[in-house]
Design a protein around this motif. Structure first.
Motif, mmCIF file in Angstrom:
data_model
loop_
_atom_site.group_PDB
_atom_site.id
_atom_site.type_symbol
_atom_site.label_atom_id
_atom_site.label_comp_id
_atom_site.label_asym_id
_atom_site.label_seq_id
_atom_site.Cartn_x
_atom_site.Cartn_y
_atom_site.Cartn_z
ATOM 1 N N SER A 84 46.435 42.301 49.589
ATOM 2 C CA SER A 84 45.077 42.847 49.565
ATOM 3 C C SER A 84 45.102 44.367 49.640
ATOM 4 O O SER A 84 44.364 45.051 48.914
ATOM 5 C CB SER A 84 44.253 42.280 50.725
ATOM 6 O OG SER A 84 44.037 40.896 50.573
ATOM 7 N N ASP A 85 45.957 44.894 50.505
ATOM 8 C CA ASP A 85 46.036 46.347 50.662
ATOM 9 C C ASP A 85 46.516 47.019 49.377
ATOM 10 O O ASP A 85 45.973 48.048 48.961
ATOM 11 C CB ASP A 85 46.988 46.703 51.807
ATOM 12 C CG ASP A 85 46.403 46.393 53.176
ATOM 13 O OD1 ASP A 85 45.191 46.092 53.253
ATOM 14 O OD2 ASP A 85 47.158 46.442 54.167
ATOM 15 N N TYR A 87 46.415 45.877 46.231
ATOM 16 C CA TYR A 87 45.435 45.783 45.152
ATOM 17 C C TYR A 87 44.204 46.643 45.430
ATOM 18 O O TYR A 87 43.575 47.176 44.506
ATOM 19 C CB TYR A 87 45.043 44.328 44.914
ATOM 20 C CG TYR A 87 45.987 43.623 43.975
ATOM 21 C CD1 TYR A 87 45.834 43.721 42.595
ATOM 22 C CD2 TYR A 87 47.055 42.877 44.455
ATOM 23 C CE1 TYR A 87 46.712 43.090 41.726
ATOM 24 C CE2 TYR A 87 47.943 42.250 43.592
ATOM 25 C CZ TYR A 87 47.766 42.366 42.234
ATOM 26 O OH TYR A 87 48.656 41.748 41.370
ATOM 27 N N GLU A 88 43.845 46.798 46.695
ATOM 28 C CA GLU A 88 42.719 47.668 47.048
ATOM 29 C C GLU A 88 43.035 49.123 46.687
ATOM 30 O O GLU A 88 42.188 49.829 46.115
ATOM 31 C CB GLU A 88 42.429 47.545 48.538
ATOM 32 C CG GLU A 88 41.229 48.360 49.018
ATOM 33 C CD GLU A 88 40.959 48.142 50.493
ATOM 34 O OE1 GLU A 88 40.924 49.133 51.247
ATOM 35 O OE2 GLU A 88 40.793 46.971 50.895
ATOM 36 N N GLU A 91 43.158 49.503 42.869
ATOM 37 C CA GLU A 91 41.797 49.562 42.324
ATOM 38 C C GLU A 91 41.201 50.957 42.480
ATOM 39 O O GLU A 91 40.632 51.507 41.524
ATOM 40 C CB GLU A 91 40.911 48.538 43.043
ATOM 41 C CG GLU A 91 39.455 48.571 42.597
ATOM 42 C CD GLU A 91 38.569 47.681 43.450
ATOM 43 O OE1 GLU A 91 37.444 48.110 43.777
ATOM 44 O OE2 GLU A 91 39.000 46.560 43.807
ATOM 45 N N ALA A 92 41.344 51.535 43.658
ATOM 46 C CA ALA A 92 40.777 52.864 43.898
ATOM 47 C C ALA A 92 41.370 53.904 42.946
ATOM 48 O O ALA A 92 40.636 54.728 42.375
ATOM 49 C CB ALA A 92 41.020 53.270 45.346
ATOM 50 N N ARG A 200 37.595 47.461 37.769
ATOM 51 C CA ARG A 200 37.434 46.863 39.103
ATOM 52 C C ARG A 200 37.417 45.334 39.010
ATOM 53 O O ARG A 200 38.113 44.651 39.777
ATOM 54 C CB ARG A 200 36.127 47.377 39.722
ATOM 55 C CG ARG A 200 35.920 46.951 41.167
ATOM 56 C CD ARG A 200 34.615 47.524 41.713
ATOM 57 N NE ARG A 200 34.643 48.984 41.741
ATOM 58 C CZ ARG A 200 33.896 49.758 40.958
ATOM 59 N NH1 ARG A 200 33.082 49.222 40.064
ATOM 60 N NH2 ARG A 200 33.972 51.071 41.064
ATOM 61 N N ARG A 204 40.351 42.838 40.638
ATOM 62 C CA ARG A 204 39.931 41.872 41.668
ATOM 63 C C ARG A 204 40.167 40.433 41.218
ATOM 64 O O ARG A 204 40.508 39.575 42.035
ATOM 65 C CB ARG A 204 38.455 42.089 42.018
ATOM 66 C CG ARG A 204 38.221 43.403 42.756
ATOM 67 C CD ARG A 204 36.770 43.592 43.136
ATOM 68 N NE ARG A 204 36.575 44.864 43.818
ATOM 69 C CZ ARG A 204 35.410 45.299 44.305
ATOM 70 N NH1 ARG A 204 34.329 44.531 44.180
ATOM 71 N NH2 ARG A 204 35.329 46.474 44.906
ATOM 72 N N ARG A 207 43.866 39.851 41.749
ATOM 73 C CA ARG A 207 44.133 39.766 43.191
ATOM 74 C C ARG A 207 43.683 38.436 43.768
ATOM 75 O O ARG A 207 44.426 37.767 44.504
ATOM 76 C CB ARG A 207 43.412 40.914 43.905
ATOM 77 C CG ARG A 207 43.558 40.902 45.433
ATOM 78 C CD ARG A 207 42.425 41.658 46.091
ATOM 79 N NE ARG A 207 41.134 41.022 45.843
ATOM 80 C CZ ARG A 207 39.961 41.616 46.084
ATOM 81 N NH1 ARG A 207 39.921 42.845 46.560
ATOM 82 N NH2 ARG A 207 38.824 40.966 45.846
ATOM 83 N N ASP A 208 42.475 38.018 43.439
ATOM 84 C CA ASP A 208 41.928 36.773 43.996
ATOM 85 C C ASP A 208 42.720 35.554 43.526
ATOM 86 O O ASP A 208 42.941 34.616 44.298
ATOM 87 C CB ASP A 208 40.458 36.629 43.618
ATOM 88 C CG ASP A 208 39.578 37.671 44.294
ATOM 89 O OD1 ASP A 208 40.060 38.331 45.237
ATOM 90 O OD2 ASP A 208 38.415 37.838 43.867
#
Length: 224
Positions: A84-85, A87-88, A91-92, A200, A204, A207-208
């Protein structure tokens, strides 16, 4: 056991060992619980252990492997939090890149060429080359910003996400060309907001899918 590519005599041994082992990993030949050794790679590559050791250390630094002294070499395991970290942060960085990248004819042509290659590689089920091209598409947008620090940070994240890309190949690869097409077309017409949204949503979605797959595998492991 799949045959690994042997090293040509005139090539730099460490660099070529790095490439060959990385391709071996991406080819899905190395399961998450499998134990391998320096001797295994040296034998299959036809070289000494020294360049193999350097290549393996580099791959550990990239986040692909974990080396346990006197035990063996294993694929890196990422926790759900780490995924999660990563991919977050990815994304940014990539959303930001869509907002500042200079949109030129050459840039759009390069994105379209990558789209064509991605579609072709997916049709031929060339997993390793497909993953490389998938990464190249996103790297192109980031690198084209001209921001070297952004590119360096993004590259480091992509290295760590290699294994995640392998795990999501069957889960998300059919959707990738359409997602890349949406990003490219938005940039082509200068709609940076749409490009950011498409980027985005794409990241996501991957990631999901990965997190769902990992949760299912963890559940199966607990029940076995």
């Amino acid at each position: 056991m799949p045959v690994m590519e042997r090293i040509a005599p005139l090539e730099t041994l460490t660099d070529q060992a790095h490439r060959s082992i990385k391709q071996y990993i991406l080819g899905g030949n190395f399961s998450i619980d499998e134990r391998l050794t320096e001797s295994f790679f040296a034998e299959h590559l036809g070289i000494s252990k020294s360049p193999v050791r350097e290549a393996l250390n580099a791959l550990q630094n990239e986040g692909l492997l974990r080396i346990e002294p006197r035990k063996g070499i294993y694929l890196r395991r990422f926790t759900a939090k780490e995924i999660s970290d990563l991919y977050e942060l990815r994304e940014a960085l990539e959303v930001y890149a869509t907002q500042i990248v200079p949109i030129t004819t050459e840039f759009i042509e390069a994105l379209d060429q990558s789209l064509d290659r991605t579609t072709d590689l997916l049709a031929r089920d060339n997993k390793t080359a497909y993953i490389e091209e998938d990464i190249a598409f996103h790297r192109l947008i980031v690198v084209s910003t001209g921001n070297e620090q952004l590119s360096s940070t993004h590259s480091n994240i992509q290295d760590k996400l290699w294994l995640c890309r392998c795990q999501t190949y069957q889960l998300t690869s059919p959707d990738t060309p359409a997602a890349h097409h949406a990003i490219a077309r938005a940039l082509q017409v200068g709609d940076r907001e749409a490009a950011a949204t498409a980027t985005r949503d794409h990241i996501r979605f991957v990631r999901d899918a990965l997190l769902r797959s990992q949760n299912e595998l963890d559940q199966e492991s607990r029940n076995s």
